[in-house]
Design an enzyme around this catalytic site. Sequence first.
Site, PDB file in Angstrom:
ATOM      1  N   CYS A  58       3.687 -30.085 -15.044  1.00 57.65           N
ATOM      2  CA  CYS A  58       2.445 -29.328 -14.895  1.00 57.65           C
ATOM      3  C   CYS A  58       2.154 -28.650 -16.222  1.00 57.65           C
ATOM      4  CB  CYS A  58       2.602 -28.281 -13.803  1.00 57.65           C
ATOM      5  SG  CYS A  58       1.246 -27.104 -13.715  1.00 57.65           S
ATOM      6  N   SER A  60      -3.389  -5.563   8.281  1.00 58.00           N
ATOM      7  CA  SER A  60      -3.093  -4.731   7.124  1.00 58.00           C
ATOM      8  C   SER A  60      -2.855  -3.307   7.620  1.00 58.00           C
ATOM      9  CB  SER A  60      -4.276  -4.752   6.152  1.00 58.00           C
ATOM     10  OG  SER A  60      -3.914  -4.136   4.961  1.00 58.00           O
ATOM     11  N   CYS A  85      -0.445 -26.813 -17.044  1.00 55.48           N
ATOM     12  CA  CYS A  85      -1.047 -25.476 -16.990  1.00 55.48           C
ATOM     13  C   CYS A  85       0.021 -24.404 -16.804  1.00 55.48           C
ATOM     14  CB  CYS A  85      -2.044 -25.368 -15.856  1.00 55.48           C
ATOM     15  SG  CYS A  85      -3.306 -26.622 -15.908  1.00 55.48           S
ATOM     16  N   HIS A 110       0.820  -1.208   0.000  1.00 58.40           N
ATOM     17  CA  HIS A 110       0.000   0.000   0.000  1.00 58.40           C
ATOM     18  C   HIS A 110       0.854   1.257   0.000  1.00 58.40           C
ATOM     19  CE1 HIS A 110      -3.763  -2.106   0.665  1.00 58.40           C
ATOM     20  NE2 HIS A 110      -3.193  -2.825   1.625  1.00 58.40           N
ATOM     21  N   ARG A 138      -7.167 -11.748   9.544  1.00 61.41           N
ATOM     22  CA  ARG A 138      -6.457 -10.544   9.955  1.00 61.41           C
ATOM     23  C   ARG A 138      -6.346 -10.538  11.474  1.00 61.41           C
ATOM     24  NH1 ARG A 138     -10.545  -9.187   6.633  1.00 61.41           N
ATOM     25  NH2 ARG A 138     -10.171  -8.063   4.690  1.00 61.41           N
ATOM     26  N   CYS A 183      -5.971 -26.455 -13.757  1.00 63.85           N
ATOM     27  CA  CYS A 183      -6.379 -27.830 -13.466  1.00 63.85           C
ATOM     28  C   CYS A 183      -6.129 -28.155 -12.001  1.00 63.85           C
ATOM     29  CB  CYS A 183      -5.712 -28.836 -14.390  1.00 63.85           C
ATOM     30  SG  CYS A 183      -4.162 -29.494 -13.809  1.00 63.85           S
ATOM     31  N   VAL A 186       4.842 -23.589  19.817  1.00 61.59           N
ATOM     32  CA  VAL A 186       5.309 -23.078  21.097  1.00 61.59           C
ATOM     33  C   VAL A 186       4.192 -23.284  22.109  1.00 61.59           C
ATOM     34  CG1 VAL A 186       6.002 -21.021  22.384  1.00 61.59           C
ATOM     35  CG2 VAL A 186       6.877 -21.418  20.067  1.00 61.59           C
TER      36      VAL A 186
HETATM   37  C1  LIG Z   1      -7.282 -11.018   4.115  1.00 56.90           C
HETATM   38  C2  LIG Z   1      -6.041 -10.218   4.367  1.00 56.90           C
HETATM   39  C3  LIG Z   1      -5.593  -9.308   3.422  1.00 56.90           C
HETATM   40  C4  LIG Z   1      -4.463  -8.541   3.633  1.00 56.90           C
HETATM   41  N1  LIG Z   1      -4.006  -7.727   2.659  1.00 56.90           N
HETATM   42  C5  LIG Z   1      -2.860  -7.015   2.870  1.00 56.90           C
HETATM   43  C6  LIG Z   1      -2.307  -6.212   1.858  1.00 56.90           C
HETATM   44  O1  LIG Z   1      -2.776  -6.217   0.709  1.00 56.90           O
HETATM   45  N2  LIG Z   1      -1.239  -5.452   2.115  1.00 56.90           N
HETATM   46  C7  LIG Z   1      -0.663  -5.469   3.338  1.00 56.90           C
HETATM   47  O2  LIG Z   1       0.286  -4.728   3.546  1.00 56.90           O
HETATM   48  N3  LIG Z   1      -1.121  -6.271   4.310  1.00 56.90           N
HETATM   49  C8  LIG Z   1      -2.198  -7.057   4.101  1.00 56.90           C
HETATM   50  N4  LIG Z   1      -2.658  -7.891   5.081  1.00 56.90           N
HETATM   51  C9  LIG Z   1      -1.937  -7.951   6.329  1.00 56.90           C
HETATM   52  C10 LIG Z   1      -0.709  -8.836   6.245  1.00 56.90           C
HETATM   53  O3  LIG Z   1      -1.005 -10.019   5.549  1.00 56.90           O
HETATM   54  C11 LIG Z   1      -0.277  -9.182   7.635  1.00 56.90           C
HETATM   55  O4  LIG Z   1      -0.113  -8.002   8.345  1.00 56.90           O
HETATM   56  C12 LIG Z   1       1.036  -9.941   7.712  1.00 56.90           C
HETATM   57  O5  LIG Z   1       1.014 -11.048   6.832  1.00 56.90           O
HETATM   58  C13 LIG Z   1       1.270 -10.404   9.116  1.00 56.90           C
HETATM   59  O6  LIG Z   1       2.416 -11.209   9.169  1.00 56.90           O
HETATM   60  P1  LIG Z   1       2.816 -11.952  10.491  1.00 56.90           P
HETATM   61  O7  LIG Z   1       4.115 -12.569  10.242  1.00 56.90           O
HETATM   62  O8  LIG Z   1       2.651 -11.063  11.638  1.00 56.90           O
HETATM   63  O9  LIG Z   1       1.681 -13.053  10.716  1.00 56.90           O
HETATM   64  P2  LIG Z   1       1.429 -14.461  10.059  1.00 56.90           P
HETATM   65  O10 LIG Z   1       1.772 -14.479   8.650  1.00 56.90           O
HETATM   66  O11 LIG Z   1       0.059 -14.846  10.440  1.00 56.90           O
HETATM   67  O12 LIG Z   1       2.464 -15.422  10.766  1.00 56.90           O
HETATM   68  C14 LIG Z   1       2.337 -15.864  12.092  1.00 56.90           C
HETATM   69  C15 LIG Z   1       2.910 -17.252  12.188  1.00 56.90           C
HETATM   70  O13 LIG Z   1       3.036 -17.625  13.548  1.00 56.90           O
HETATM   71  C16 LIG Z   1       2.764 -18.985  13.684  1.00 56.90           C
HETATM   72  N5  LIG Z   1       2.404 -19.265  15.072  1.00 56.90           N
HETATM   73  C17 LIG Z   1       1.352 -18.756  15.749  1.00 56.90           C
HETATM   74  N6  LIG Z   1       1.309 -19.283  16.983  1.00 56.90           N
HETATM   75  C18 LIG Z   1       2.360 -20.131  17.099  1.00 56.90           C
HETATM   76  C19 LIG Z   1       2.851 -20.964  18.131  1.00 56.90           C
HETATM   77  N7  LIG Z   1       2.256 -21.054  19.330  1.00 56.90           N
HETATM   78  N8  LIG Z   1       3.945 -21.706  17.902  1.00 56.90           N
HETATM   79  C20 LIG Z   1       4.575 -21.647  16.688  1.00 56.90           C
HETATM   80  N9  LIG Z   1       4.155 -20.868  15.702  1.00 56.90           N
HETATM   81  C21 LIG Z   1       3.064 -20.122  15.889  1.00 56.90           C
HETATM   82  C22 LIG Z   1       1.647 -19.185  12.715  1.00 56.90           C
HETATM   83  O14 LIG Z   1       1.524 -20.535  12.337  1.00 56.90           O
HETATM   84  C23 LIG Z   1       2.025 -18.279  11.566  1.00 56.90           C
HETATM   85  O15 LIG Z   1       2.747 -18.970  10.579  1.00 56.90           O
HETATM   86  C24 LIG Z   1      -3.777  -8.674   4.858  1.00 56.90           C
HETATM   87  C25 LIG Z   1      -4.200  -9.622   5.783  1.00 56.90           C
HETATM   88  C26 LIG Z   1      -5.304 -10.415   5.532  1.00 56.90           C
HETATM   89  C27 LIG Z   1      -5.694 -11.475   6.505  1.00 56.90           C
END
Ligand SMILES: Cc1cc2nc3c(=O)[nH]c(=O)nc-3n(C[C@H](O)[C@H](O)[C@H](O)COP(=O)(O)OP(=O)(O)OC[C@H]3O[C@@H](n4cnc5c(N)ncnc54)[C@H](O)[C@@H]3O)c2cc1C
Lengths: 502, 412, 119
Positions: free
Chosen positions: A421, A361, A423, A73, A334, A458, A195
């Site tokens: 693959c 996001s 496709c 963004h 989210r 596919c 964890v």
């Molecule tokens: C529908 C949607 C659309 C979005 N669109 C955008 C966008 O277009 N642009 C943008 O900038 N942002 C967007 N976002 C936000 C963005 O995707 C997130 O802010 C970002 O991916 C968060 O990353 P993260 O590493 O914090 O979380 P995550 O990617 O959720 O990673 C957290 C990880 O921790 C692991 N975990 C959790 N608990 C434990 C545990 N107890 N032990 C071991 N592992 C654990 C999980 O398995 C997971 O893999 C969007 C989010 C969503 C849901």
Amino acid sequence: MESRASHREVSVAVFFVHGGGDLLLYDVVIIGAGVVGCGAAYALSRYNLKVALVEEGAEVALGASGANSGIVHAGYDPLPGTLAAELNVRGNSLYPQLCRELDVPFCPTGSLVVAGEGEESALDILLARGRANGVADLALLGRDELLNREPNLSPDAAAALYAPSAAIVSPWELVLALAETAAVNGTDFYFNAEVTGIRVGEETLRGVDTSRGPLLAPIVLNAGGIKADLLAALAGAERYDILPRKGEYLLLDKDISGFVRQVVFPLPNPVSKGILVLPTVEGNVLVGPTAQPVWDREDRSTTGEGLAEIQRGARKLFPDLPLRRVIASFAGLRAVCDSGDFVLRSSARVKGWIDAGGIQSPGLSAAPAIWERLVQLVGGLRELEPRERIKRPPLLRLRDLPLAEREERIRENPLYGRIICRCEGVSEGEIVDALHRPLPAVTLDGLKRRTRVGGGRCQGGFCLPRLLAIMSRELGISPLAVTKSGPGSEVLAGLLAKGEER
Amino acid sequence: MKAELVVIGGGPAGMGAALEAKRLGLEDVLIIEREQFPGGILQQCIHSGFGLHLFGEELTGVEYAQRFIDQLGPAGVRLLTDTMVMEVAPGLVRALSPAGLIEIQAGAIILAMGCRERTRGALNIPGTRPAGIYTAGTAQRLINVEGYLPGRRAVILGSGDIGLIMARRLTLEGADVLAVAELMPWSGGLARNIAQCLEDFAIPLYLSHTLVEIHGKKRLRGVTLAQVDEEFQPRPGSQRYFPCDTLLLSVGLVPENELSRQLGIELDPVSGGPRVDQTLSTSVPGVFACGNVVHVHDLADNVTLESRRAAAGAVAWLARPVRGRELAVGPGENVSYVVPQRLSLPVSGTVSFLFRVRKPRQEAVIEVVSGGRVIWRKRRRGALPAEMVEIKVPTADIPAADSLTIHCRGEK
Amino acid sequence: MMKKTMTCIICPLGCRIEVEGERAQGYSCPRGRDWARQEAAAPMRILTTTVPLRGGEIVLLPVRTRGPVPKDRLWECLARANSLLVEAPVRVGQVVCPDLAGTGVDLIATRTVAEIGKD
Ligand SMILES: Cc1cc2nc3c(=O)[nH]c(=O)nc-3n(C[C@H](O)[C@H](O)[C@H](O)COP(=O)(O)OP(=O)(O)OC[C@H]3O[C@@H](n4cnc5c(N)ncnc54)[C@H](O)[C@@H]3O)c2cc1C
Ligand SMILES: Cc1cc2nc3c(=O)[nH]c(=O)nc-3n(C[C@H](O)[C@H](O)[C@H](O)COP(=O)(O)OP(=O)(O)OC[C@H]3O[C@@H](n4cnc5c(N)ncnc54)[C@H](O)[C@@H]3O)c2cc1C
Ligand code: SF4
């Protein structure tokens, strides 16, 4: 493939921990292999630290980081003065260079927020907010200019806010690139390791307990995404609450690529940015997301109502969008924080605990700036000594090469000439490569995301039997042990009950 | 490399066309097949029901294919296997194999790439995305070729022939098939398959039912089916949960036309394949097509007959590469599509038209109409969407008009 | 005599045939009539399945019964077929198991398979 060996050895080491051997000692343990956790590992790999990353899933990017819109963004959306606003704009400016360095697909498409007749004033608010946040080159477009840029847009579109610095990225490829680079620079990855406890003694961090054994470290960085608040509570750190909000998507076939050229938003509503339509870096068209509060933090199912809402929303922007060309649907959660902003801090209560929670996001856009913050926070707890960072082995993207160049590759390795693959035109050689990279694919989903095998229209019907054979051969496992997404998701139930020998 | 005729795909369509072209006197005919063996989809069709029309005996799909495979060598057809065609241009075919890039100058080209199955995505089925969901054809391959059992308790969505055949196969291999669900009020499969694949094994068929939800996070745990009303919307309160670890989708086949699109060939949006004339010539001169790549056939025998017409078309075109005036052929009442979509004049003898009806008819009257006048009519006992209908119209009856329309009138 | 209604499985037309004693109606050809009489008296089916193959280019050999076997002995025939192990090479039509499960009907290969490494 040195690093792969070390990755394997570490797995063995954990095994010894179970057997009662020495405990593993790290400088930093990161929880969560999303864009925040893997990015932190990448950023920290420039310093002389021993880092471990624990992830409960079988792969990187199984949380929000693997199921989002993939938009970098511009930064006009978050309220001025929030961390989200500041880090979004900073993150956006770091992206082009980062993606070049990591060899990750990135397209500076720009974005449009489209308003109908009589709604134009809403754009002024966004424009003002964007300027306050320091977003460069925002402009208001009239109808003609708008239709010029997006000829398929609804004739009801009257004006738009144009943000040239908005872009699209492959979030999955980004996370993988970050993780692989961290891995070749010495970060140990523990997958299928949930964890389950945080070891704290005298208000100081000692380490974490995982379903695969303990890992000791004086610093733990919580990047647990949708479960970050639970982990913070487990550690006894300052509380915050995360409310999952589901976002569902439809992915359309590549054969309509070009129908939409940039990220197109409707006017935002109070809870979300609305149903948008955008191209992906792979050339598909993506439509979504919905915004539905849910209670179950593992509920990534799509719903009939959600898919219907997406279709309605998409038609409003693009009445002629060929919605029949859907090839897949998916959903992400989210991590909406009660504070309404990112939580990025060192705990005052538990020394050594760092939170990176509530990263909803624009978390993906802000990510490179979030890592900068996290490095500062680690730097506040211990001294950081810079070191050289090496690159991960280069990726071979055969489908991007002209056929004549592919021929050269086939001479090096005949398997590059066997197309598995149809496709996506993925060869057996690329699949074998993906099974032996620094962070090798270990599941069918992992293979699909790395090579796009089975990701086309596919959806793997044709190639599944061949993939089972290749994975079994390359990983030295029975085809019966091959999973879709990790333990419990085995693809086959057994061998046919035939013959004496089978 | 050079070849007078390059055939893309070594299924029954490709083999049939290549053999016929040889019989008609072509010197150099080459088949390119991406699999290890020729035979196409038939290599996994171990069930019988093939060849009755052509060979007068009931063969399995594998046997049917073998009859053609055995002729390839003696007839002198060249065959490249493990080779995938990547690009086609008029007169040029480019393929990849572990041996490298192969470029072939082709006098004429016959497309015979078959079809692929519709997937879950195309259906927009909500729910989770666990392991255990397969298209019926993938499951067929896993079981019949690879020797794996994909699951132990299955529900099958779609009552087309492949779904019905797989219901029996799974049962014979030791799995439980709890239900076959079909959206329409009639089955998409042949009556004989309902009898010998479902009724023989007491497998329930739920007509006017659809899948409303998929459950299970890692491996499939169950599915919810519901009855639908006339608008195909689930009836409230009719939901029923079936605990199962496997869902097979048998929800339709789509002609495989990546290469055709690349070539800029005109496609028929309903059949999903190239628009062809009676010689199976596509809109691009010198490029012909036959088999499932043109439209989905339910009988391999019809594929073979069509492949021979395509071969004859290609051979004639090689001898005299001209095309005459065209006459458009289109679907009328209760007809979804017609192949050929056009006739290239002049025509002689009789012309075969193949088409599908939209709704079943017990008593049907098939009419060919041109310029508001019925030029040909025939009664027929029954017409089902599951069955391709073939009519043979003497060309003497076909006027020198601009278009023909084919109708299937009659009572429900 | 009881009236039996059945779907003919001999050809794709799938006629609905009614049989009462020796009288049958609804068929469109003599093959269907004969089949229906047989079906009313003692139903028969062709069994198609696969058997494991050793030393071949493929691991499973598709097979079928040369002619129909009694429907109520289908599972017995299948069990016998499942216990077989065939050695490559095999030619289409080759008998894989004579007199399958005592039905008097042979089980035959429906595909030619070369030995692995040979053409
Ligand atoms: C529908 C949607 C659309 C979005 N669109 C955008 C966008 O277009 N642009 C943008 O900038 N942002 C967007 N976002 C936000 C963005 O995707 C997130 O802010 C970002 O991916 C968060 O990353 P993260 O590493 O914090 O979380 P995550 O990617 O959720 O990673 C957290 C990880 O921790 C692991 N975990 C959790 N608990 C434990 C545990 N107890 N032990 C071991 N592992 C654990 C999980 O398995 C997971 O893999 C969007 C989010 C969503 C849901
Ligand atoms: C599951 C199933 C069950 C059936 N059951 C019956 C039945 O009981 N009775 C009956 O009469 N009919 C049946 N049919 C129908 C009949 O088998 C098909 O109509 C027939 O096989 C179609 O032949 P084809 O040659 O057009 O396609 P295919 O058999 O699909 O052959 C196409 C070939 O082209 C190759 N190919 C595709 N793209 C490329 C490329 N780019 N480069 C190189 N090679 C390529 C493929 O590998 C394949 O070998 C069944 C079909 C299916 C799918
Ligand atoms: S009676 Fe004759 S025509 Fe009718 S289904 Fe049986 S075999 Fe076919």
